[in-house]
Scaffold this motif. Structure first.
Motif, short mmCIF file in Angstrom:
data_model
loop_
_atom_site.label_atom_id
_atom_site.label_comp_id
_atom_site.label_asym_id
_atom_site.label_seq_id
_atom_site.Cartn_x
_atom_site.Cartn_y
_atom_site.Cartn_z
N PRO A 19 -13.31 69.73 145.54
CA PRO A 19 -13.10 68.35 145.11
C PRO A 19 -14.32 67.48 145.48
O PRO A 19 -15.10 67.84 146.36
CB PRO A 19 -11.87 67.92 145.90
CG PRO A 19 -11.86 68.79 147.11
CD PRO A 19 -12.48 70.10 146.68
N ALA A 20 -14.43 66.35 144.81
CA ALA A 20 -15.49 65.40 145.14
C ALA A 20 -15.25 64.83 146.53
O ALA A 20 -14.11 64.61 146.93
CB ALA A 20 -15.53 64.27 144.11
N GLU A 21 -16.33 64.62 147.26
CA GLU A 21 -16.21 64.03 148.59
C GLU A 21 -15.86 62.55 148.48
O GLU A 21 -16.32 61.87 147.54
CB GLU A 21 -17.51 64.21 149.37
CG GLU A 21 -17.79 65.67 149.69
CD GLU A 21 -18.95 65.83 150.64
OE1 GLU A 21 -19.16 64.97 151.51
OE2 GLU A 21 -19.66 66.84 150.50
N PRO A 22 -15.09 62.02 149.41
CA PRO A 22 -14.74 60.59 149.37
C PRO A 22 -16.00 59.72 149.38
O PRO A 22 -16.94 59.98 150.12
CB PRO A 22 -13.94 60.38 150.66
CG PRO A 22 -13.45 61.74 151.05
CD PRO A 22 -14.49 62.71 150.54
N GLY A 23 -16.02 58.74 148.50
CA GLY A 23 -17.15 57.81 148.43
C GLY A 23 -18.28 58.27 147.54
O GLY A 23 -19.23 57.52 147.33
N LEU A 24 -18.22 59.49 147.03
CA LEU A 24 -19.25 59.99 146.13
C LEU A 24 -18.63 60.22 144.75
O LEU A 24 -17.52 60.73 144.64
CB LEU A 24 -19.85 61.29 146.64
CG LEU A 24 -20.64 61.22 147.95
CD1 LEU A 24 -21.13 62.60 148.35
CD2 LEU A 24 -21.79 60.25 147.86
N ILE A 25 -19.37 59.87 143.72
CA ILE A 25 -18.89 60.01 142.35
C ILE A 25 -19.70 61.11 141.66
O ILE A 25 -20.93 61.00 141.57
CB ILE A 25 -19.05 58.68 141.58
CG1 ILE A 25 -18.24 57.58 142.28
CG2 ILE A 25 -18.63 58.84 140.12
CD1 ILE A 25 -18.54 56.18 141.75
N PRO A 26 -19.02 62.16 141.19
CA PRO A 26 -19.75 63.23 140.50
C PRO A 26 -20.57 62.68 139.33
O PRO A 26 -20.10 61.82 138.58
CB PRO A 26 -18.64 64.16 140.00
CG PRO A 26 -17.52 63.95 140.98
CD PRO A 26 -17.59 62.47 141.31
N GLY A 27 -21.80 63.14 139.20
CA GLY A 27 -22.69 62.71 138.13
C GLY A 27 -23.52 61.49 138.47
O GLY A 27 -24.50 61.20 137.80
N ARG A 28 -23.15 60.75 139.50
CA ARG A 28 -23.89 59.55 139.88
C ARG A 28 -25.18 59.95 140.61
O ARG A 28 -25.23 60.97 141.29
CB ARG A 28 -23.04 58.65 140.77
CG ARG A 28 -23.66 57.29 141.02
CD ARG A 28 -22.67 56.37 141.72
NE ARG A 28 -23.26 55.07 141.96
CZ ARG A 28 -23.16 54.03 141.16
NH1 ARG A 28 -22.46 54.12 140.04
NH2 ARG A 28 -23.74 52.88 141.45
N LEU A 29 -26.21 59.14 140.47
CA LEU A 29 -27.49 59.36 141.14
C LEU A 29 -27.50 58.60 142.47
O LEU A 29 -27.17 57.42 142.51
CB LEU A 29 -28.64 58.88 140.27
CG LEU A 29 -28.79 59.60 138.94
CD1 LEU A 29 -29.74 58.85 138.03
CD2 LEU A 29 -29.26 61.01 139.15
N TYR A 30 -27.90 59.29 143.54
CA TYR A 30 -27.96 58.70 144.88
C TYR A 30 -29.37 58.90 145.44
O TYR A 30 -30.00 59.93 145.21
CB TYR A 30 -26.95 59.36 145.82
CG TYR A 30 -25.52 59.06 145.45
CD1 TYR A 30 -24.87 57.95 145.99
CD2 TYR A 30 -24.83 59.86 144.57
CE1 TYR A 30 -23.55 57.66 145.65
CE2 TYR A 30 -23.52 59.58 144.22
CZ TYR A 30 -22.89 58.48 144.77
OH TYR A 30 -21.59 58.19 144.43
N CYS A 31 -29.82 57.91 146.20
CA CYS A 31 -31.14 58.01 146.84
C CYS A 31 -31.08 59.11 147.89
O CYS A 31 -30.19 59.12 148.74
CB CYS A 31 -31.51 56.68 147.49
SG CYS A 31 -33.08 56.73 148.37
#
Length: 111
Positions: A67-79
Motif C-alpha cells: 500500500p501507499a505510505e501515509p502522506g505520500l501520493i503514488p505518482g506524485r513528484l517529491y524533492c
C-alpha cells in the motif's frame, strides 16, 4: 522531458520532500522556476526548468503489492535533495537566467 527517478519508500526522502512536491512534471518545473525567481527576481526559459526536474524530483511509486505510505501520493513528484543540496542547485540554476539551453549546457549547468 527527461525521465525522473522512481522511489518506493519514505526512507528514500529527505525531510523537505513533503513541502517540496508537485503533482506533475510541468508543475515541478514551475515550482523550480518560482524558487529560482524568489532568489533572483527573474525567470529563465521554462524549457531549462523542465530539463532540470530530474535533478530535483523523483516520482513516488510504492513497491508492487504494497500500500501507499501515509502522506505520500503514488505518482506524485517529491524533492529527493536535502535542503543544502536544493539550495546549491537553485543557486546553480539561477546562473542560467537569460541563457539558452545550449549555453546552459556548455557552461555545465545541466547534468
Amino acid at each position: 522531458m527527461e525521465p525522473v527517478a522512481i522511489f518506493t519508500s519514505r526512507v528514500d526522502l529527505p525531510a523537505i520532500a513533503a513541502r517540496v512536491s508537485a503533482p506533475t512534471y510541468r508543475d515541478a518545473a514551475v515550482l523550480i522556476q518560482d524558487l529560482v525567481a524568489d532568489r533572483t527576481g527573474r525567470f529563465a526559459d521554462m524549457a531549462f526548468y523542465e530539463r532540470v526536474v530530474p535533478q530535483v524530483f523523483a516520482r513516488y511509486q510504492p513497491a508492487a503489492g504494497t500500500p501507499a505510505e501515509p502522506g505520500l501520493i503514488p505518482g506524485r513528484l517529491y524533492c529527493y535533495q536535502t535542503q543544502a543540496a536544493l539550495d546549491w542547485l537553485l543557486e546553480k540554476f539561477a546562473l542560467a537566467d537569460g541563457l539558452t539551453l545550449e549555453e546552459a549546457q556548455i557552461m555545465g549547468l545541466l547534468d
